[in-house]
Design an enzyme around this catalytic site. Structure first.
Site, PDB file in Angstrom:
ATOM      1  N   ARG A 117     -35.721  21.732 -22.210  1.00 34.27           N
ATOM      2  CA  ARG A 117     -34.572  20.906 -21.792  1.00 34.27           C
ATOM      3  C   ARG A 117     -33.713  20.683 -23.029  1.00 34.27           C
ATOM      4  NH1 ARG A 117     -34.265  15.573 -18.048  1.00 34.27           N
ATOM      5  NH2 ARG A 117     -34.626  17.237 -16.544  1.00 34.27           N
ATOM      6  N   HIS A 144     -29.319  23.402 -13.585  1.00 29.68           N
ATOM      7  CA  HIS A 144     -30.633  22.755 -13.425  1.00 29.68           C
ATOM      8  C   HIS A 144     -31.372  23.465 -12.284  1.00 29.68           C
ATOM      9  CE1 HIS A 144     -33.720  19.911 -13.846  1.00 29.68           C
ATOM     10  NE2 HIS A 144     -33.179  18.835 -13.307  1.00 29.68           N
ATOM     11  N   GLN A 147     -34.521  22.069 -10.321  1.00 26.07           N
ATOM     12  CA  GLN A 147     -34.247  21.000  -9.356  1.00 26.07           C
ATOM     13  C   GLN A 147     -34.003  21.577  -7.965  1.00 26.07           C
ATOM     14  OE1 GLN A 147     -34.235  17.531  -9.755  1.00 26.07           O
ATOM     15  NE2 GLN A 147     -34.154  17.675  -7.519  1.00 26.07           N
ATOM     16  N   ASP A 235     -25.332  13.185  -7.134  1.00 24.38           N
ATOM     17  CA  ASP A 235     -26.017  13.031  -8.422  1.00 24.38           C
ATOM     18  C   ASP A 235     -25.239  11.977  -9.204  1.00 24.38           C
ATOM     19  OD1 ASP A 235     -27.609  13.396 -10.682  1.00 24.38           O
ATOM     20  OD2 ASP A 235     -26.735  15.318 -11.255  1.00 24.38           O
ATOM     21  N   CYS A 274     -31.237  14.235  -6.987  1.00 26.29           N
ATOM     22  CA  CYS A 274     -32.262  14.717  -7.924  1.00 26.29           C
ATOM     23  C   CYS A 274     -32.962  13.584  -8.658  1.00 26.29           C
ATOM     24  CB  CYS A 274     -31.643  15.693  -8.919  1.00 26.29           C
ATOM     25  SG  CYS A 274     -30.404  14.955 -10.015  1.00 26.29           S
ATOM     26  N   ARG A 302     -40.869  18.470  -6.886  1.00 24.66           N
ATOM     27  CA  ARG A 302     -40.733  19.061  -8.218  1.00 24.66           C
ATOM     28  C   ARG A 302     -42.082  19.632  -8.649  1.00 24.66           C
ATOM     29  NH1 ARG A 302     -36.630  17.438 -11.530  1.00 24.66           N
ATOM     30  NH2 ARG A 302     -37.466  19.132 -12.765  1.00 24.66           N
TER      31      ARG A 302
END
Ligand code: CP
Ligand code: NVA
Length: 317
Positions: A117, A144, A147, A235, A274, A302
């Site tokens: 990340r 991402h 996700q 988001d 998310c 996830r």
């Protein structure tokens, strides 16, 4: 880089962006995730009976904060029989100027797979260029993709195949939106995105997805995006690294997902996010806690979808 290194690299199963993945590979990863989830239904801390990743070690390099990504990879790798080392660049020589190229070549001698990340997409690319083990994008400002694995798994668990369905994105045209756009092309769903002027989704991602057959509609009108949609997704208005929070809060206000907006979606539309969420900003409390919301299933997935990804990256599909 020598030619033999280049040849060898061609076989490495990196997972950097969905658009670099085939539809078949994406479906394989999702199916593996669903399968490992089904195997552990009803057990609290199940270890995969065959321990398919025994003896393998995952390196998790987190240059930015994370709750879900870090914990789901740590738990997922452990459940598959593998080990994990969590690294922060500030604790590594990377933080004192060692290059990514050297770091990648050293870590490749110890680790079997790396998740990064980072606040700089170029760092992910550089790591993957020099790594001789698979590299997974754990979020960059650009995308991402992990996700979206969880989002698709969640949608399909609740509503069946995503192909042919219509999803709506409301808010910032950010990293998560980019990966969702790419997924629309790979999995054959339609996507409508409503964003304020100046915060449109990536032009490149939209162009690429349309060229690959996806129906992508971009608008500034949340009602147009949400009308009849099978899922409404949003988001945070202020992603990690964004420095214009005040302006964003002002401009995004009409883009809150609330009951009034959800009324325009399909009657049984899902609400997805998310996380982390900011209640009263991008989503109202009523929607977040209400019957449309599947955000905690999404968070749990996830774990399962990334177990599928770890197995695929390490050739255990
Ligand atoms: N959704 C997500 O990636 O969460 P974290 O930032 O907690 O990892
Ligand atoms: N768009 C958000 C996602 C966090 C998981 C960010 O980049 O901060």
């Amino acid at each position: 880089m020598s030619r033999s290194q280049t040849t060898q690299k061609a076989a490495i199963r990196h997972f950097l962006d969905l658009k670099e993945c085939s539809s078949a590979d994406l479906r394989t990863i999702l199916d593996l995730g669903a399968r490992v989830k089904a195997m552990q239904e009803g057990r609290r801390h199940p270890l995969h009976p065959e321990q398919p990743l025994a003896g393998r070690t995952l390196g998790l390099i987190m240059a930015q904060p994370s709750t879900r990504t870090r914990v789901s990879f740590e738990v997922g790798m452990t459940q598959l029989g593998g080990a994990v080392t969590v690294l922060s660049p500030s604790d590594m020589q990377l933080g004192r100027g060692e290059t990514i190229a050297d770091t990648a070549r050293v870590l490749s001698r110890f680790l079997d797979i790396i998740v990064l990340r980072t606040g700089h997409d170029a760092n992910l690319r550089e790591l993957a260029t020099w790594s001789s083990v698979p590299v997974i994008n754990g979020l960059t400002p650009v995308s991402h993709p992990i996700q979206i694995l969880a989002d698709v798994l969640t949608f399909e668990e609740h509503r069946g195949p995503i192909t042919g369905r219509t999803l709506a994105w409301v808010g910032d045209g950010n990293n998560v939106a980019t990966s969702l756009i790419e997924a629309a092309a790979l999995l054959g769903f339609s996507l409508r995105l409503a964003t304020p002027e100046g915060f449109e989704p990536s032009h490149h991602a939209v162009k690429w997805a349309r060229e690959h057959g996806a129906t992508i509609i971009t608008t500034q009108d949340p009602l147009e995006a949400v009308k009849g949609a099978d899922a409404v997704i949003t988001d945070t208005w202020v992603s990690m690294g964004d420095t214009d929070a005040d302006r964003r809060h002002r401009l995004f206000r009409p883009y809150q997902v609330n009951d009034a907006l959800m009324e325009h979606a399909s009657k049984d539309a899902l609400f997805m996010h998310c996380l982390p969420a900011h209640i009263g900003e991008e989503v109202s409390k009523d929607v977040f806690e209400g019957p449309h919301s599947v955000v905690f299933d999404e968070a749990e997935n996830r774990l399962h979808s990334q177990k599928g990804l770890l197995l695929w990256c390490l050739g255990k599909d």
